[in-house]
Write an enzyme that holds these catalytic residues in place. Structure first.
Site, PDB file in Angstrom:
ATOM      1  N   GLU A 176     -11.888   4.732  -5.729  1.00  0.00           N
ATOM      2  CA  GLU A 176     -10.541   5.062  -5.271  1.00  0.00           C
ATOM      3  C   GLU A 176      -9.810   5.933  -6.293  1.00  0.00           C
ATOM      4  O   GLU A 176      -9.735   5.600  -7.478  1.00  0.00           O
ATOM      5  CB  GLU A 176      -9.762   3.771  -5.045  1.00  0.00           C
ATOM      6  CG  GLU A 176      -8.367   3.964  -4.501  1.00  0.00           C
ATOM      7  CD  GLU A 176      -8.361   4.451  -3.066  1.00  0.00           C
ATOM      8  OE1 GLU A 176      -7.372   5.100  -2.668  1.00  0.00           O
ATOM      9  OE2 GLU A 176      -9.349   4.206  -2.331  1.00  0.00           O
ATOM     10  N   ASP A 177      -9.268   7.039  -5.829  1.00  0.00           N
ATOM     11  CA  ASP A 177      -8.388   7.898  -6.618  1.00  0.00           C
ATOM     12  C   ASP A 177      -8.997   8.373  -7.939  1.00  0.00           C
ATOM     13  O   ASP A 177      -8.361   8.309  -9.002  1.00  0.00           O
ATOM     14  CB  ASP A 177      -7.047   7.192  -6.865  1.00  0.00           C
ATOM     15  CG  ASP A 177      -6.186   7.201  -5.607  1.00  0.00           C
ATOM     16  OD1 ASP A 177      -6.576   7.870  -4.639  1.00  0.00           O
ATOM     17  OD2 ASP A 177      -5.139   6.530  -5.597  1.00  0.00           O
ATOM     18  N   TYR A 216       0.874  -1.177   0.000  1.00  0.00           N
ATOM     19  CA  TYR A 216       0.000   0.000   0.000  1.00  0.00           C
ATOM     20  C   TYR A 216       0.914   1.231   0.000  1.00  0.00           C
ATOM     21  O   TYR A 216       2.057   1.159  -0.421  1.00  0.00           O
ATOM     22  CB  TYR A 216      -0.922  -0.091   1.224  1.00  0.00           C
ATOM     23  CG  TYR A 216      -1.989   0.964   1.338  1.00  0.00           C
ATOM     24  CD1 TYR A 216      -2.747   1.347   0.230  1.00  0.00           C
ATOM     25  CD2 TYR A 216      -2.265   1.554   2.566  1.00  0.00           C
ATOM     26  CE1 TYR A 216      -3.734   2.312   0.348  1.00  0.00           C
ATOM     27  CE2 TYR A 216      -3.251   2.514   2.696  1.00  0.00           C
ATOM     28  CZ  TYR A 216      -3.974   2.896   1.586  1.00  0.00           C
ATOM     29  OH  TYR A 216      -4.953   3.850   1.702  1.00  0.00           O
ATOM     30  N   ASN A 232      -0.125  11.786   0.494  1.00  0.00           N
ATOM     31  CA  ASN A 232       0.653  10.611   0.093  1.00  0.00           C
ATOM     32  C   ASN A 232       1.130  10.783  -1.346  1.00  0.00           C
ATOM     33  O   ASN A 232       0.532  11.529  -2.108  1.00  0.00           O
ATOM     34  CB  ASN A 232      -0.224   9.357   0.192  1.00  0.00           C
ATOM     35  CG  ASN A 232      -0.519   8.973   1.617  1.00  0.00           C
ATOM     36  OD1 ASN A 232       0.366   8.979   2.458  1.00  0.00           O
ATOM     37  ND2 ASN A 232      -1.777   8.635   1.900  1.00  0.00           N
ATOM     38  N   LYS A 274      -5.197  -1.942  -2.230  1.00  0.00           N
ATOM     39  CA  LYS A 274      -6.295  -1.740  -1.276  1.00  0.00           C
ATOM     40  C   LYS A 274      -6.957  -3.065  -0.915  1.00  0.00           C
ATOM     41  O   LYS A 274      -7.272  -3.323   0.253  1.00  0.00           O
ATOM     42  CB  LYS A 274      -7.338  -0.797  -1.873  1.00  0.00           C
ATOM     43  CG  LYS A 274      -6.931   0.666  -1.916  1.00  0.00           C
ATOM     44  CD  LYS A 274      -7.279   1.368  -0.615  1.00  0.00           C
ATOM     45  CE  LYS A 274      -6.983   2.851  -0.717  1.00  0.00           C
ATOM     46  NZ  LYS A 274      -7.419   3.607   0.457  1.00  0.00           N
ATOM     47  N   ASP A 313     -13.363   6.313  -0.841  1.00  0.00           N
ATOM     48  CA  ASP A 313     -12.403   6.328   0.259  1.00  0.00           C
ATOM     49  C   ASP A 313     -11.666   7.654   0.346  1.00  0.00           C
ATOM     50  O   ASP A 313     -11.344   8.118   1.438  1.00  0.00           O
ATOM     51  CB  ASP A 313     -11.402   5.175   0.104  1.00  0.00           C
ATOM     52  CG  ASP A 313     -10.481   5.045   1.297  1.00  0.00           C
ATOM     53  OD1 ASP A 313     -10.994   5.027   2.431  1.00  0.00           O
ATOM     54  OD2 ASP A 313      -9.255   4.991   1.109  1.00  0.00           O
ATOM     55  N   ASP A 314     -11.383   8.289  -0.782  1.00  0.00           N
ATOM     56  CA  ASP A 314     -10.663   9.561  -0.755  1.00  0.00           C
ATOM     57  C   ASP A 314     -11.492  10.645  -0.080  1.00  0.00           C
ATOM     58  O   ASP A 314     -10.948  11.477   0.656  1.00  0.00           O
ATOM     59  CB  ASP A 314     -10.314  10.010  -2.183  1.00  0.00           C
ATOM     60  CG  ASP A 314      -9.526   8.955  -2.917  1.00  0.00           C
ATOM     61  OD1 ASP A 314      -8.429   8.630  -2.467  1.00  0.00           O
ATOM     62  OD2 ASP A 314     -10.021   8.439  -3.937  1.00  0.00           O
ATOM     63  N   ARG A 346      -6.220  10.184 -10.590  1.00  0.00           N
ATOM     64  CA  ARG A 346      -5.549  10.927  -9.513  1.00  0.00           C
ATOM     65  C   ARG A 346      -4.986   9.919  -8.515  1.00  0.00           C
ATOM     66  O   ARG A 346      -5.493   9.770  -7.415  1.00  0.00           O
ATOM     67  CB  ARG A 346      -6.535  11.866  -8.808  1.00  0.00           C
ATOM     68  CG  ARG A 346      -5.872  12.878  -7.877  1.00  0.00           C
ATOM     69  CD  ARG A 346      -6.850  13.407  -6.850  1.00  0.00           C
ATOM     70  NE  ARG A 346      -7.324  12.361  -5.953  1.00  0.00           N
ATOM     71  CZ  ARG A 346      -6.693  11.971  -4.848  1.00  0.00           C
ATOM     72  NH1 ARG A 346      -5.537  12.504  -4.513  1.00  0.00           N
ATOM     73  NH2 ARG A 346      -7.196  11.032  -4.067  1.00  0.00           N
TER      74      ARG A 346
END
Length: 625
Positions: free
Chosen positions: A287-288, A145, A466, A216, A310-311, A198
């Site tokens: 995600e992203d 991760y 991150n 993930k 999640d973001d 992203r």
């Protein structure tokens, strides 16, 4: 792979199911045609993933589209068909890269090499892979991760050896409903999907973003005990706006610019309809996705499907837990949270998600009414790339508008539209400086010097971006400049800081992995049809309360990653309990909603624990087809 899971039957392929409808169950396979000697077709008795997992017959990305359709491979490989020569070239580029140490920050110069070794083990033996990962989760979570997964995504073309997950591309429009049946699992509990737009703080990585979905789900298995045969990483490839990738002959995705507007929505809509048609009880984690789509897609689907982002929501939950922990570290009760002055650097999807969640948390503590909600927004000052956001900002992002400061009020504070981060910190003297900017080093010496004048006895710094190189500051910088009473947390892992005289400056990792496995597991075991704000809030508050008062007063506001299975169990239990309270729970397998209501706290914890998969070898029994 020869290992089978307990109570899990290999699912038939679409072809096998169609066979049952053919006369008398008999099915005549097309005869093979003989060509020149040495070019005869090989007869195979497998399709779909079985082909890809067989080293004798796997061609990887060189399978033609005709072969992909004939062998049920469409969607199981990146959409770009490459020649054997390009495959060899990609391998040679990777081989040369092995001669250079891969670095992602100061923490581990051999991170990518460790990832390769773990990935090869994953390819050979899943039970052993997860056994190693769980037993060494503190060491290997940063490898599978963040931060290493960012490096993996950046180098994915060179690292790609065999597919893991599914790829739905813009070229598959109209085919997705049938494509989902190329995946062999009859039951899928968890999907992590990205469009690669992203990835972490690294920008548009296109189809290479599949690495984040794989990473993930590794943590869903390791932390939440989701059965690894019931997880599915997904890449939605709508193109990329990364010009470097578009001109890279080794790029594995569609070599075109991203779809936008209604064309983009049509692809995602078709994907969601397809996966929920085949697996009605699946949970989908987004995600992203870039900010422009993250909120829109969340609002588009959250009341219809079991999904969350999640973001937006996971990051917000972890940040709320940390913010509440920072209040506790000051020796104050969590109910004092609405008194905190918070400067937020970053107004993307993560930043706005945190702001919305923090405002709701404050409002709930102030009475949970409209007046409380309006009052809570006065505790936030938001700074983006253009400076302080006020009502005087032209073309202001609608999502950021509720947090735009009043110009007259800012005049009284000695601030203005576009004021720099240093100016804002000097004038506001915040209790908390929260970074979600993806700009490494944003919390400069000048900014941290200004924070020394905070009105708080223990100012908190959250450098949450991150991977490691994007962290707004390091713990060494925070403790050396602001002082040893500082509370520090980051998104990626850092080592604790020796402050001398036997004192330690604790570097807390406020990583989303504390929450998203528990949110997913709790939703699964509750049977809730949606993931409500209340369920997310319950998860954050349980994480905030997990640490003892003694630990928090020493500056430790997040627990050790080594406790992740227990943390996830507690968070999942809190999510289930809230789903029951909100009358959203419908039960799971033999436990219906009525029985869930009867469970005590201890019994609920045992219920969660008993439904967490553990990596143990089952007894194998062979039965011929």
């Amino acid at each position: 792979m020869a290992i089978l899971w307990k109570h899990v039957r290999p699912s038939p392929s679409l072809l096998d199911r169609l066979k049952r409808h053919v006369t008398g169950g008999s099915y005549l396979l097309s005869r093979s045609f003989t060509t020149m000697e040495g070019h005869r077709p090989s007869i195979v008795h497998k399709r779909s993933l079985d082909i890809l997992h067989d080293p004798w017959f796997n061609k990887g990305t060189a399978f033609s589209m005709t072969e992909r359709d004939r062998l049920d491979l469409r969607g199981l490989l990146p959409p770009n068909v490459v020649s054997p020569d390009v495959q060899i070239e990609r391998f040679m580029v990777d081989l040369k890269r092995l001669e250079v140490q891969a670095r992602d920050g100061p923490s581990d110069p051999n991170a990518l090499a460790k990832w390769r070794i773990l990935n090869r083990l994953h390819d050979r033996n899943e039970v052993m892979y997860y056994k190693v990962l769980i037993a060494n989760i503190e060491e290997y979570a940063p490898i599978v991760y963040t931060p290493t997964v960012g490096l993996v995504c950046q180098n994915y073309s060179g690292l790609f050896r065999r597919p893991r997950g599914m790829y739905f591309s813009a070229e598959d429009r109209g085919e997705m409903m049938s494509m989902v049946y190329n995946w062999p699992a009859e039951q899928v509990d968890m999907i992590v999907v990205t469009d690669g737009s992203r990835i972490l703080g690294l920008g548009d990585l296109g189809v290479h973003g599949i690495g984040i979905a794989v990473g993930k789900l590794d943590l869903y298995v390791a932390a939440a005990g989701i059965n690894p045969q019931r997880v599915l990483p997904v890449m939605i490839d709508v193109g990329t706006n990364n010009e470097k990738l578009l001109h890279d002959p080794l790029y594995l995705g569609l070599p075109q610019h991203r779809l936008d507007g209604n064309e983009y929505l049509a692809v995602v809509d078709e994907f969601m309809e397809a996966v929920f048609t085949r697996w009605p009880n699946v949970i989908v984690q987004f995600e992203d996705f870039q900010s422009k789509w993250a909120f829109k897609l969340l609002q588009r689907y959250r009341n219809t499907y079991r999904m969350f982002n999640d973001d937006v929501q996971g990051t917000a939950g972890v940040a709320i837990a940390g913010l509440l922990g920072a209040v506790r570290a000051q020796g104050r009760p969590m109910i004092d949270f609405p008194k905190q002055k918070i400067v937020v650097a970053g107004a993307g999807s993560a930043g706005i998600g945190v702001l919305n969640a923090a405002r709701k948390t404050m409002a709930r503590m102030l009475g949970n009414n409209e007046a409380a909600f309006e009052s809570a927004k006065s505790q936030f000052w938001v700074v983006d790339a253009k400076g302080l956001i006020t009502e005087g900002r032209e073309n202001i992002d609608p999502d950021a508008l509720p947090f735009a400061r009043n110009l007259k009020e800012m005049d009284r504070q000695g601030l203005r539209e576009g004021a720099s981060l240093v100016e804002v910190v000097k004038q506001v003297k915040p209790d908390v400086l929260l970074g979600l900017s993806a700009v490494g080093g944003l919390f400069s010496k000048e900014v941290l010097e200004a924070l020394k004048n905070s009105t708080s006895t223990r100012p908190a710094i959250f450098a949450m971006s991150n991977p490691t190189k994007n962290a707004e500051c390091t713990p060494e910088e925070a403790f050396s400049i602001v002082g040893e009473n500082t509370i520090f947390a980051s998104g990626s892992p850092f080592s604790d800081v020796d402050l001398g005289n036997g004192c330690i400056g604790h570097s807390n990792q406020g990583n989303n992995m504390y929450l998203f496995p528990g949110i997913g597991l709790g939703t699964l075991l509750s049977g809730s049809r949606i993931i409500s704000d209340g369920m997310l809030q319950a998860a954050a508050e349980r994480l905030a309360a997990y640490m003892s008062d003694e630990e928090v007063l020493k500056g430790t506001i997040f627990p050790s990653i080594s406790r992740i299975r227990d943390i996830t169990k507690e968070v999942a239990a809190a999510v289930i309990k809230e789903a029951v309270v909100e009358d959203l729970a419908e039960g799971y397998h033999g436990m219906d909603a009525r029985e869930l209501r009867k469970l005590s706290e201890v019994e609920l914890g045992e219920y969660v624990k008993n439904n967490m998969w553990c990596p143990e070898y089952p007894t194998l029994v062979y039965k011929q087809d």
